[in-house]
Write a protein that holds these residues in place. Structure first.
Motif, PDB file in Angstrom:
ATOM      1  N   VAL A  44      -6.411  69.192  10.835  1.00 13.50           N
ATOM      2  CA  VAL A  44      -6.026  67.915  11.447  1.00 13.50           C
ATOM      3  C   VAL A  44      -4.690  68.055  12.166  1.00 13.50           C
ATOM      4  O   VAL A  44      -3.736  68.630  11.621  1.00 13.50           O
ATOM      5  CB  VAL A  44      -5.909  66.803  10.376  1.00 13.50           C
ATOM      6  CG1 VAL A  44      -5.389  65.502  11.000  1.00 13.50           C
ATOM      7  CG2 VAL A  44      -7.249  66.571   9.705  1.00 13.50           C
TER       8      VAL A  44
ATOM      9  N   LEU B 166      -1.978  62.341  15.176  1.00 11.44           N
ATOM     10  CA  LEU B 166      -2.416  61.176  14.410  1.00 11.44           C
ATOM     11  C   LEU B 166      -1.294  60.163  14.180  1.00 11.44           C
ATOM     12  O   LEU B 166      -1.551  58.985  13.987  1.00 11.44           O
ATOM     13  CB  LEU B 166      -2.961  61.621  13.057  1.00 11.44           C
ATOM     14  CG  LEU B 166      -4.468  61.635  12.864  1.00 11.44           C
ATOM     15  CD1 LEU B 166      -4.803  62.020  11.442  1.00 11.44           C
ATOM     16  CD2 LEU B 166      -5.080  60.294  13.187  1.00 11.44           C
ATOM     17  N   SER B 167      -0.044  60.644  14.167  1.00  9.87           N
ATOM     18  CA  SER B 167       1.075  59.736  13.911  1.00  9.87           C
ATOM     19  C   SER B 167       1.133  58.622  14.956  1.00  9.87           C
ATOM     20  O   SER B 167       1.598  57.515  14.678  1.00  9.87           O
ATOM     21  CB  SER B 167       2.403  60.501  13.874  1.00  9.87           C
ATOM     22  OG  SER B 167       2.740  61.002  15.154  1.00  9.87           O
TER      23      SER B 167
ATOM     24  N   LYS C  36       4.917  62.703  10.969  1.00 17.43           N
ATOM     25  CA  LYS C  36       3.561  62.983  10.502  1.00 17.43           C
ATOM     26  C   LYS C  36       3.465  62.911   8.976  1.00 17.43           C
ATOM     27  O   LYS C  36       2.400  62.587   8.435  1.00 17.43           O
ATOM     28  CB  LYS C  36       3.079  64.339  11.008  1.00 17.43           C
ATOM     29  CG  LYS C  36       3.804  65.551  10.434  1.00 17.43           C
ATOM     30  CD  LYS C  36       3.185  66.842  10.959  1.00 17.43           C
ATOM     31  CE  LYS C  36       3.822  68.058  10.290  1.00 17.43           C
ATOM     32  NZ  LYS C  36       3.209  69.316  10.769  1.00 17.43           N
TER      33      LYS C  36
ATOM     34  N   GLN D  42       0.490  61.365   6.563  1.00 16.03           N
ATOM     35  CA  GLN D  42      -0.146  62.134   5.493  1.00 16.03           C
ATOM     36  C   GLN D  42      -0.036  61.413   4.156  1.00 16.03           C
ATOM     37  O   GLN D  42      -0.982  61.392   3.376  1.00 16.03           O
ATOM     38  CB  GLN D  42       0.498  63.522   5.405  1.00 16.03           C
ATOM     39  CG  GLN D  42       0.146  64.419   6.582  1.00 16.03           C
ATOM     40  CD  GLN D  42       0.964  65.702   6.599  1.00 16.03           C
ATOM     41  OE1 GLN D  42       2.190  65.670   6.446  1.00 16.03           O
ATOM     42  NE2 GLN D  42       0.295  66.825   6.798  1.00 16.03           N
TER      43      GLN D  42
ATOM     44  N   TRP E  15      -1.844  66.300  12.587  1.00 16.34           N
ATOM     45  CA  TRP E  15      -1.184  65.120  12.025  1.00 16.34           C
ATOM     46  C   TRP E  15      -0.139  64.556  12.976  1.00 16.34           C
ATOM     47  O   TRP E  15       0.157  63.356  12.960  1.00 16.34           O
ATOM     48  CB  TRP E  15      -0.562  65.460  10.676  1.00 16.34           C
ATOM     49  CG  TRP E  15      -1.574  65.793   9.626  1.00 16.34           C
ATOM     50  CD1 TRP E  15      -1.935  67.029   9.189  1.00 16.34           C
ATOM     51  CD2 TRP E  15      -2.396  64.864   8.898  1.00 16.34           C
ATOM     52  NE1 TRP E  15      -2.922  66.937   8.242  1.00 16.34           N
ATOM     53  CE2 TRP E  15      -3.218  65.623   8.032  1.00 16.34           C
ATOM     54  CE3 TRP E  15      -2.508  63.468   8.883  1.00 16.34           C
ATOM     55  CZ2 TRP E  15      -4.136  65.028   7.165  1.00 16.34           C
ATOM     56  CZ3 TRP E  15      -3.426  62.882   8.017  1.00 16.34           C
ATOM     57  CH2 TRP E  15      -4.226  63.657   7.180  1.00 16.34           C
TER      58      TRP E  15
END
Length: 347
Positions: free
Chosen positions: A291, A296-297, A305, A309, A293
């Motif tokens: 992933v 994704l943040s 990140k 998580q 991350w």
């Protein structure tokens, strides 16, 4: 193969090989070099960092197959042979006869030593003994006073793993505070982080001709939370252990980067969870290590990140039954199919 040749051969797979001890290089030349070349022919690069679930399962498979071949009745006997002095000679003979090193590392593009350490962590029953009692903590302090950082010896005396006793001692070695952070502690933490970042930048500046006057203005965001020396920061703070320092620093960064906005409260909290589950599901990855991350943040907001998580960890622990026994992809599928509709209805 002489040492210089071994270094040259290994350097194409491990760029930092010249920083490794000569003894380790000799061992890698014998155990790893041929494997690395075979992986290269297949277009597979040598890996470092966290093991994926796929790699963990390959280790389990390799161990199970070796047990079947040799008739040894447990993984613990293979990986912690010194615990069984009466069987030690027989087990070591079987390991040599059936090429234990080669079998353990089969299908895993990593240095053998790292695979061996990972296998020991997976199969050590002493890793899964729950929280330390007050009596155990006192014993740990006593044994450390007698034996220093000989974690192998201490682990045997306490029937806990090497890693477990070392990490627990880092938590209890001083008067650790477990309550809310005081203003003084928070300032110490911020000063400590600033000091280690400045030291790192001074070292880098000494190797480059960049304009030092800009360093107080421009700092890459990644420097603020990636690969910081937390044990060093722990020592500078003095009243908190390293994991507490890391969590607090992540919280400080999150507040700074979001200008104090409450991204995880009320309806925003529900929307953030929905966005996180949807994005993870769309990625279709098999393991948490795959992933991105950092990317994704931005699903939740402009945040570190580590914050994302942590939120995912809380989500799976609170919503997914028996999550410890599920793969990463199975956890994400469960959240998408079972939890997402519930969150959307609440929103």
């Amino acid at each position: 193969m002489d040492l210089d040749t071994a270094k040259q051969e290994l350097e194409q797979f491990i760029p930092h090989v010249r920083n490794i001890s000569d003894d380790s290089i000799r061992k890698m030349a014998g155990r790893d070099l041929l494997r690395f070349k075979q992986f290269k022919k297949q277009g597979i690069a040598v890996k470092f960092g966290r093991f994926s679930e796929k790699e963990n399962n390959q280790i389990r498979k390799n161990i199970e197959e070796f047990l079947l071949i040799t008739g040894v009745d447990s993984a613990e006997k293979l990986l912690f042979t010194s615990r069984y002095p009466e069987d030690k000679e027989t087990i070591n003979r079987l390991k040599a006869k059936h090429c234990f090193c080669e079998k353990l590392s089969e299908g895993i593009p990593r240095p053998w030593r790292l695979i061996y350490y990972r296998a020991r962590k997976i199969f050590d029953p002493n890793n899964y003994k729950g929280r330390y009692t007050k009596d155990e903590k006192e014993k740990l302090k006593k044994y450390h006073a007698l034996h220093g950082n000989d974690w192998k010896k201490i682990s045997e005396m306490m029937s806990r793993s090497n890693l477990s006793v070392a990490m627990k001692y880092s938590e209890i070695k001083s008067a650790i505070n477990y309550g809310p952070w005081s203003k003084e502690e928070t300032q110490k933490l911020m000063n400590a982080v600033e000091e280690v970042i400045r030291k790192r930048m001074d070292i880098e500046d000494s190797h480059s001709s960049s304009d030092k006057s800009r360093r107080d203005i421009l700092i890459d965001r990644e420097r603020l939370y990636q690969k910081l020396p937390w044990t060093e920061i722990e020592a500078k703070v003095g009243t908190r252990y390293w994991r507490q320092c890391k969590q607090k620093w992540t919280a400080i960064l999150t507040k700074k980067m979001t200008k104090g906005q409450q991204l995880y409260q009320g309806t925003k909290r529900l929307q953030a969870k929905i966005n996180l589950i949807k994005r993870l599901y769309e990625m279709k990855v098999e393991d948490a290590n795959e992933v991105n991350w950092e990317e994704l943040s931005y699903t939740i907001g402009d945040i570190p990140k580590a914050y994302v998580q942590a939120k995912f960890y809380k989500l799976k622990v609170s919503c997914v039954p028996l999550w410890q026994k599920k793969s990463f992809s199975a956890i994400v599928d469960y959240l998408f199919e079972k939890k997402l509709p519930e969150l959307e209805e609440k929103l």
